[in-house]
Design a protein around this motif. Structure first.
Motif, mmCIF file in Angstrom:
data_model
loop_
_atom_site.group_PDB
_atom_site.id
_atom_site.type_symbol
_atom_site.label_atom_id
_atom_site.label_comp_id
_atom_site.label_asym_id
_atom_site.label_seq_id
_atom_site.Cartn_x
_atom_site.Cartn_y
_atom_site.Cartn_z
ATOM 1 N N ARG A 184 52.783 61.135 -82.175
ATOM 2 C CA ARG A 184 53.397 62.501 -82.377
ATOM 3 C C ARG A 184 53.832 63.298 -81.250
ATOM 4 N N VAL A 185 54.820 64.084 -81.234
ATOM 5 C CA VAL A 185 55.390 64.800 -80.054
ATOM 6 C C VAL A 185 54.553 65.963 -79.983
ATOM 7 N N ILE A 186 54.191 66.333 -78.804
ATOM 8 C CA ILE A 186 53.164 67.382 -78.365
ATOM 9 C C ILE A 186 54.051 68.231 -77.355
ATOM 10 N N ASN A 187 53.932 69.645 -77.591
ATOM 11 C CA ASN A 187 54.489 70.455 -76.624
ATOM 12 C C ASN A 187 53.427 71.491 -76.059
ATOM 13 N N THR A 188 53.025 71.636 -74.917
ATOM 14 C CA THR A 188 51.786 72.569 -74.611
ATOM 15 C C THR A 188 52.076 73.001 -72.939
ATOM 16 N N LYS A 189 51.324 73.992 -72.651
ATOM 17 C CA LYS A 189 51.479 74.539 -71.266
ATOM 18 C C LYS A 189 50.093 74.653 -70.786
ATOM 19 N N GLY A 190 49.897 74.693 -69.396
ATOM 20 C CA GLY A 190 48.741 74.473 -68.522
ATOM 21 C C GLY A 190 49.144 74.438 -67.080
ATOM 22 N N PHE A 191 47.826 74.362 -66.254
ATOM 23 C CA PHE A 191 47.938 74.141 -65.101
ATOM 24 C C PHE A 191 47.499 72.731 -64.586
ATOM 25 N N ILE A 192 48.105 72.128 -63.532
ATOM 26 C CA ILE A 192 47.931 70.594 -63.162
ATOM 27 C C ILE A 192 46.623 70.500 -62.486
ATOM 28 N N TYR A 193 45.768 69.702 -62.853
ATOM 29 C CA TYR A 193 44.637 69.100 -62.181
ATOM 30 C C TYR A 193 44.437 67.794 -61.929
ATOM 31 N N LYS A 194 44.628 67.529 -60.747
ATOM 32 C CA LYS A 194 44.660 66.011 -60.320
ATOM 33 C C LYS A 194 43.103 65.530 -60.021
ATOM 34 N N GLN A 195 42.475 65.010 -60.927
ATOM 35 C CA GLN A 195 41.091 64.657 -60.826
ATOM 36 C C GLN A 195 41.066 63.380 -60.193
ATOM 37 N N LYS A 196 40.198 63.194 -59.393
ATOM 38 C CA LYS A 196 39.990 62.013 -58.579
ATOM 39 C C LYS A 196 39.656 60.577 -59.515
ATOM 40 N N GLY A 197 40.129 59.474 -59.169
ATOM 41 C CA GLY A 197 40.089 58.471 -59.980
ATOM 42 C C GLY A 197 41.122 58.227 -61.192
ATOM 43 N N LEU A 198 42.115 59.160 -61.391
ATOM 44 C CA LEU A 198 43.288 58.810 -62.182
ATOM 45 C C LEU A 198 44.127 57.953 -61.569
ATOM 46 N N ASN A 199 45.076 57.392 -62.565
ATOM 47 C CA ASN A 199 46.307 56.509 -62.023
ATOM 48 C C ASN A 199 47.224 57.142 -61.579
ATOM 49 N N GLU A 200 48.146 56.568 -60.708
ATOM 50 C CA GLU A 200 49.190 57.296 -60.065
ATOM 51 C C GLU A 200 50.112 57.767 -61.282
ATOM 52 N N GLY A 201 50.636 59.117 -61.018
ATOM 53 C CA GLY A 201 51.327 59.750 -62.105
ATOM 54 C C GLY A 201 50.624 60.467 -63.304
ATOM 55 N N GLU A 202 49.240 60.478 -63.115
ATOM 56 C CA GLU A 202 48.607 60.840 -64.118
ATOM 57 C C GLU A 202 47.785 62.177 -63.573
ATOM 58 N N PHE A 203 47.898 63.309 -64.447
ATOM 59 C CA PHE A 203 47.200 64.500 -64.185
ATOM 60 C C PHE A 203 46.646 64.843 -65.487
ATOM 61 N N ILE A 204 45.548 65.952 -65.246
ATOM 62 C CA ILE A 204 45.071 66.645 -66.558
ATOM 63 C C ILE A 204 45.717 68.090 -66.428
ATOM 64 N N LEU A 205 46.345 68.265 -67.870
ATOM 65 C CA LEU A 205 47.033 69.599 -67.984
ATOM 66 C C LEU A 205 45.832 70.654 -68.650
#
Length: 281
Positions: A184-205
């Motif tokens: 499913r296509v998702i559209n949402t807003k938020g701030f970027i949080y780059k938690q330690k341990g995530l893969n390159e190019g990943e972040f938490i919205l």
């Protein structure tokens, strides 16, 4: 006999006046919602009425007979927070405060972990199958979950539009059973949080969730993966559009492997930060 000003009572009158004005200011400008949930505002208004009543009664004591000559040092305990309240700009938990607080992708809202195993079909296709312990509960939940998302304002033309108003409900449905909404296509807003341990190019919205007041504010978010080289600094507010998928996630504390949703980002753009960053639960 001419009445003399009772300095102690007058200072207390000024302190009560200050607190009354401060409460009125943050309520009338709606800045009170930076500190408490909107459902709690009625109690703050009650406190304002209580201060007004105290102020009226204290006004009668300004010329009361002095019982002590020295000024009461205890007034400083009230004057300092009152002065700070007027001098400092009212702010709640900010984006960067939430980032410093941190959170776990698998601990939010006490969502049940999904056990799974990989299966290989006769034609060699590898799929992620959920174990039989969860199959029955998942099947029975599919109808209600799908209806739930369809009934809220989240779905627009096949796209799940996560807004401030439907964030909690949509998040619970998607995060609780991500496999129901894969593709499913998702559209949402938020701030970027780059938690330690995530893969390159990943972040938490992420967004900040408030249940009662700013003291219990907690960041909450959905993992996103973005393959393009363009990147944004942590704390930047963005609008994200992408396709929902799944991936395994290893909790850094418990070491437990769970399946969590991930938005495979197709489009991302920087937006202005919201005046009020909270989502009220």
């Amino acid at each position: 006999m001419k009445k003399k000003l009772n300095l102690n009572e007058f200072i207390w009158f000024l302190i009560l006046t200050g607190f009354t004005c401060y409460f009125y200011m943050i309520i009338s400008t709606n800045k009170i919602t930076l500190f408490v949930h909107p459902k709690m505002v009625k109690y703050v208004k009650f406190a304002l009425y209580f201060f007004i009543a105290l102020l009226i009664f204290q006004g009668k004591n300004i010329y009361a007979v002095k019982k002590a000559k020295r000024l009461k040092i205890g007034y400083i305990m009230f004057l300092i927070p009152l002065a700070l309240g007027f001098l400092l700009k009212p702010v709640g938990m900010s984006t960067y405060s939430a980032i410093n607080k941190g959170f776990s992708l698998t601990s939010q809202l006490k969502i049940s972990n999904l056990k799974h195993k990989h299966k290989v079909l006769a034609d060699g296709t590898e799929v992620c199958g959920h174990n039989e312990e969860h199959i029955n509960s998942i099947d029975s939940a599919n109808v209600s979950l799908n209806k739930s998302l369809e009934n809220i304002v989240a779905v627009k033309g096949g796209t799940i539009d996560i807004t401030k108003e439907n964030f909690i409900k949509t998040y619970e449905d998607i995060y609780g059973n991500p496999h129901n909404y894969v593709g499913r296509v998702i559209n949402t807003k938020g701030f970027i949080y780059k938690q330690k341990g995530l893969n390159e190019g990943e972040f938490i919205l992420s967004r900040i969730i408030v249940s009662c007041c700013a003291a219990d504010a907690q960041p909450l978010g959905i993992l996103c993966g973005y393959s393009e080289k363009k990147s944004f600094t942590e704390g930047t507010w963005v609008n994200v559009e992408g396709t929902l998928g799944e991936r395994e996630y290893v909790d850094s504390k418990s070491g437990q492997i769970t399946v969590i949703p991930i938005i495979k980002v197709n489009k991302i753009e920087k937006i202005d930060k919201h005046n009020n960053e909270y989502i009220y639960n």
